[in-house]
Design a protein around this motif. Structure first.
Motif, PDB file in Angstrom:
ATOM      1  N   UNK A 148      93.624  58.932   6.658  1.00 33.27           N
ATOM      2  CA  UNK A 148      93.850  59.505   4.818  1.00 33.27           C
ATOM      3  C   UNK A 148      92.926  60.833   5.057  1.00 33.27           C
ATOM      4  N   UNK A 149      93.227  61.914   5.607  1.00 38.07           N
ATOM      5  CA  UNK A 149      92.514  62.870   5.406  1.00 38.07           C
ATOM      6  C   UNK A 149      92.567  63.493   4.253  1.00 38.07           C
ATOM      7  N   UNK A 193      98.297  60.235   0.124  1.00 39.91           N
ATOM      8  CA  UNK A 193      98.678  59.952   0.685  1.00 39.91           C
ATOM      9  C   UNK A 193      99.806  59.407   0.688  1.00 39.91           C
ATOM     10  N   UNK A 194     100.976  58.824   0.014  1.00 40.71           N
ATOM     11  CA  UNK A 194     102.023  58.449   0.153  1.00 40.71           C
ATOM     12  C   UNK A 194     102.455  57.009   0.184  1.00 40.71           C
ATOM     13  N   UNK A 195     100.866  55.977   0.160  1.00 44.03           N
ATOM     14  CA  UNK A 195     101.411  54.705   0.005  1.00 44.03           C
ATOM     15  C   UNK A 195     100.501  54.058  -1.344  1.00 44.03           C
ATOM     16  N   UNK A 196     102.095  53.467  -2.009  1.00 39.85           N
ATOM     17  CA  UNK A 196     101.927  52.955  -3.303  1.00 39.85           C
ATOM     18  C   UNK A 196     101.468  51.321  -3.215  1.00 39.85           C
ATOM     19  N   UNK A 250      89.843  64.281  -1.205  1.00 36.36           N
ATOM     20  CA  UNK A 250      89.590  64.761  -2.406  1.00 36.36           C
ATOM     21  C   UNK A 250      88.348  64.119  -3.291  1.00 36.36           C
ATOM     22  N   UNK A 251      87.704  63.335  -1.942  1.00 30.37           N
ATOM     23  CA  UNK A 251      86.730  62.271  -2.502  1.00 30.37           C
ATOM     24  C   UNK A 251      85.265  63.058  -1.267  1.00 30.37           C
ATOM     25  N   UNK A 252      85.568  64.271  -1.030  1.00 28.20           N
ATOM     26  CA  UNK A 252      84.537  64.320   0.035  1.00 28.20           C
ATOM     27  C   UNK A 252      84.038  64.080   0.997  1.00 28.20           C
TER      28      UNK A 252
END
Length: 409
Positions: A84-85, A341-344, A90-92
């Motif tokens: 999950x790059x 990440x396209x994960x729902x 986004x979170x550092x």
């Protein structure tokens, strides 16, 4: 003696007393919870990798018969581990993975625990697969029983998400909604388990076997990382069993020499509206004070979590932490994971992402270390949680001019 592979006994987690394998879940000496003990000496990386691409590749580490993969089942597990790059950026974080269990047969990690519970229950002579549930377990039990050709009996709170009610009812088993919260439903199931001798309530009278299924999450994460443990892992807490069993899996892999012995930290995630374990952790307590759940994260809404004290033990032993987030932060977490990440994820996944962010912001989780988070279920099961914020960008007439007028070009 039932054929349950390398499982040898049930051992009390409190006093250490052992009893023979059977339909027991509480110690006769001190009433502590029982868990499965094993005699394992023949497991190698090669023997695991030669197995099927589901949880039965780890059958030698589970309380199941040796031929479990040949008996009709839903074949859960070996779900993807996503690098999950974009979420990490986004979170550092420097390195982040999402263990995405929405890819299981009924789209949650519960297929794992039910698969093990069903295999053990059949060996123990039970005829009906049953459960109290907050939703995902109901789906998994109904589907697994249908696949196995046996009856299911499922009990859930009546205010459950409609999606989870439909995705349980479709299997056409016995399905009862109960006016009350999960703890009320669980009490009813415990009473029924005492009366219906051939009913296996997966998370009541065969709970020691059922809980072992969560270990497969830990096994898979280690194998998918190239037979190594992550530095940090964030796990959602409902009953707390998923977290404690992932920790148990890591410890077993170390003991068997399948991974390098290294420090790792376990973190727990709860919703603010049902956060008894988080509250106990923050207060420095060893006991869990039950609460009445009030959160959109209904799959985590267990006000009196059975494994709560053991979650505290695992988190404190590894140097982790437990935190909780508001319903608004849950929705923000769902949207952030989807956007990056396209994960729902369902609401439990939103809790985990929200707590991950909170742990980073508070300095309790090291952003430079490799981290894994668990997405335990599919977002299509909790559509109501995001219905007010997940909307089209615009509604237009079918013309280029109309689209240009939106300013979205």
């Amino acid at each position: 003696m039932p054929n349950l592979g390398n499982a040898t006994a049930l051992t009390c987690r409190e006093c250490g007393n052992s009893v023979e394998l059977g339909p027991y879940y509480a110690c006769a000496e001190c009433f502590g919870p029982l868990e499965v003990s094993y005699d394992v000496s023949n497991v190698t990386r090669e023997s695991i990798e030669a197995g099927p691409r589901n949880i039965w590749r780890y059958k030698d580490l589970l309380p199941v018969p040796s031929n479990v993969a040949e008996i009709p089942n839903t074949e859960p597990g070996f779900t993807r581990l996503v690098k999950a790059d974009q979420l990490a950026s986004a979170l550092g974080l420097s390195s982040l993975w999402v263990k995405d269990d929405s890819g299981n047969p009924t789209h949650s990690f519960k297929d794992r625990v039910v698969g093990v519970a069903l295999a053990a229950a059949r060996e123990l002579g039970f005829k009906v697969l049953a459960c109290p549930s907050t939703g995902n377990l109901a789906n998994a039990v109904a589907a697994a029983a249908a696949r196995a050709g046996i009856r299911s009996a499922v009990f859930v709170p009546s205010d459950l998400e409609q999606q989870k009610i439909i995705t349980t009812a479709v299997y056409d088993g016995t399905f009862v909604t109960v006016d009350g919260n999960y703890d009320d439903v669980n009490r009813l199931a415990s009473e029924l388990a005492g009366e219906q001798e051939d009913w296996a309530f997966v998370n009541v009278n065969v709970r020691p076997y059922y809980a072992e299924g969560s270990k497969t999450l830990g096994y898979e994460i280690a194998e998918q990382l190239g037979w190594r443990l992550p530095d940090q892992i964030v796990v959602p807490i409902a009953s707390g069993s998923q977290l404690t069993k992932i920790d148990k899996a890591f410890q077993e892999l170390i003991k068997l020499g399948l991974v390098e012995d290294k420090p790792y930290k376990v973190y727990g995630a709860q919703a603010e509206g049902c956060s008894p374990v988080s509250a106990a952790f923050k207060a420095g307590l060893d006991v869990i004070r039950p609460v009445k759940p009030d959160t959109i994260a209904k799959s985590l809404a267990i006000g009196n979590p059975a494994d709560g004290p053991y979650v505290l033990d695992a988190v404190r032993r590894t140097g982790g932490a437990i935190d909780d987030v508001t319903d608004t932060e849950v929705v923000d977490g769902i949207r952030l994971l989807a956007r990056t990440e396209g994960i729902f994820a369902e609401t439990a996944g939103g809790v985990t992402v929200g707590v991950l962010k909170k742990l980073i912001d508070s300095g309790q989780l090291d952003p430079s270390l490799e981290t894994v988070i668990i997405n335990s279920g599919e977002g299509l099961k909790t559509l109501d949680a995001v219905a007010q914020v997940a909307k089209p960008s615009a509604n237009i007439a079918p013309s280029i001019e109309a689209f240009r007028a939106t300013g979205l070009v």
